[in-house]
Design a protein around this motif. Structure first.
Motif, PDB file in Angstrom:
ATOM      1  N   TYR A  41      56.435  90.565 -43.381  1.00 52.69           N
ATOM      2  CA  TYR A  41      55.720  89.874 -44.456  1.00 52.69           C
ATOM      3  C   TYR A  41      55.330  90.863 -45.543  1.00 52.69           C
ATOM      4  O   TYR A  41      55.004  92.014 -45.257  1.00 52.69           O
ATOM      5  N   TYR A  42      55.337  90.380 -46.786  1.00 49.82           N
ATOM      6  CA  TYR A  42      54.800  91.130 -47.917  1.00 49.82           C
ATOM      7  C   TYR A  42      53.526  90.420 -48.342  1.00 49.82           C
ATOM      8  O   TYR A  42      53.536  89.214 -48.584  1.00 49.82           O
ATOM      9  N   TYR A  50      54.022  86.504 -48.289  1.00 47.43           N
ATOM     10  CA  TYR A  50      55.404  86.054 -48.447  1.00 47.43           C
ATOM     11  C   TYR A  50      56.224  86.489 -47.240  1.00 47.43           C
ATOM     12  O   TYR A  50      56.279  87.679 -46.912  1.00 47.43           O
ATOM     13  N   MET A  52      59.328  87.691 -45.465  1.00 49.87           N
ATOM     14  CA  MET A  52      60.487  88.443 -45.929  1.00 49.87           C
ATOM     15  C   MET A  52      61.683  88.331 -44.994  1.00 49.87           C
ATOM     16  O   MET A  52      62.786  88.682 -45.362  1.00 49.87           O
ATOM     17  N   GLY A  53      61.455  87.869 -43.776  1.00 51.14           N
ATOM     18  CA  GLY A  53      62.576  87.682 -42.864  1.00 51.14           C
ATOM     19  C   GLY A  53      62.214  87.964 -41.422  1.00 51.14           C
ATOM     20  O   GLY A  53      61.139  88.468 -41.115  1.00 51.14           O
ATOM     21  N   ARG A  60      67.000  94.286 -45.657  1.00 46.53           N
ATOM     22  CA  ARG A  60      67.407  92.885 -45.762  1.00 46.53           C
ATOM     23  C   ARG A  60      67.210  92.386 -47.191  1.00 46.53           C
ATOM     24  O   ARG A  60      66.301  92.810 -47.883  1.00 46.53           O
ATOM     25  N   THR A  62      66.210  88.854 -49.297  1.00 50.53           N
ATOM     26  CA  THR A  62      65.244  87.810 -48.971  1.00 50.53           C
ATOM     27  C   THR A  62      65.601  86.526 -49.689  1.00 50.53           C
ATOM     28  O   THR A  62      66.461  86.505 -50.560  1.00 50.53           O
ATOM     29  N   LYS A  63      64.871  85.475 -49.361  1.00 51.44           N
ATOM     30  CA  LYS A  63      65.075  84.191 -50.042  1.00 51.44           C
ATOM     31  C   LYS A  63      64.333  84.151 -51.375  1.00 51.44           C
ATOM     32  O   LYS A  63      64.459  83.194 -52.116  1.00 51.44           O
ATOM     33  N   HIS A  64      63.559  85.181 -51.670  1.00 52.77           N
ATOM     34  CA  HIS A  64      62.784  85.227 -52.909  1.00 52.77           C
ATOM     35  C   HIS A  64      63.626  85.846 -54.023  1.00 52.77           C
ATOM     36  O   HIS A  64      64.146  86.951 -53.863  1.00 52.77           O
ATOM     37  N   GLN A  69      65.715  93.550 -52.335  1.00 49.06           N
ATOM     38  CA  GLN A  69      65.861  94.043 -50.968  1.00 49.06           C
ATOM     39  C   GLN A  69      64.528  94.603 -50.475  1.00 49.06           C
ATOM     40  O   GLN A  69      63.751  95.159 -51.247  1.00 49.06           O
TER      41      GLN A  69
END
Length: 128
Positions: A41-42, A50, A52-53, A60, A62-64, A69
């Motif tokens: 998480y961020y 958010y 992150m995966g 990775r 992300t979907k954001h 990366q």
């Protein structure tokens, strides 16, 4: 009290999301020999968290759309985010725990107890 991965993840997020400064948190939980549950998480300066995966080490996408990366290098206790505009923000590991949240002897199954690793990374200057 039964140990559940959802309860552990919720408790971890609740404890990690209370600061207004940006940080990255990761967790790795294995319960009774099952596949590990990993998260990254961020926590932004905007007070939002958010996802992150499903990872706690490596790089990775992300979907954001605002993050190109995110990378976590647990062996070197560091992480960084490269934003979509090319800006990179670096983080250092400032906290680590191997304790599972909400567990005790009752959470073990046939002698197999949950194992955990949680870490927090806070901003630092980019030197790598």
């Amino acid at each position: 009290m039964k140990f559940t991965l959802a309860a552990a993840a919720f408790a971890f997020l609740a404890s990690a999301a209370d600061a207004a400064t940006a940080k990255i948190t990761t967790s790795w939980i294995v319960n009774a020999g099952l596949l590990p549950v990993t998260t990254c998480y961020y926590h932004g300066e905007d007070g939002k968290t958010y996802f992150m995966g499903d990872f706690s080490d490596g790089c990775r996408g992300t979907k954001h759309d605002w993050v190109r990366q995110i990378c976590v290098d647990s062996s070197k206790a560091r992480a960084h985010i490269t934003f979509s505009g090319g800006t990179r923000r670096c983080f250092k590991q400032t906290w680590r725990s191997s304790e599972c949240v909400g567990t005790g002897p009752e959470s073990c199954y046939k002698g197999i107890c949950p194992t955990c690793s949680r870490a927090e990374y806070t901003p630092t200057s980019c030197t790598w």
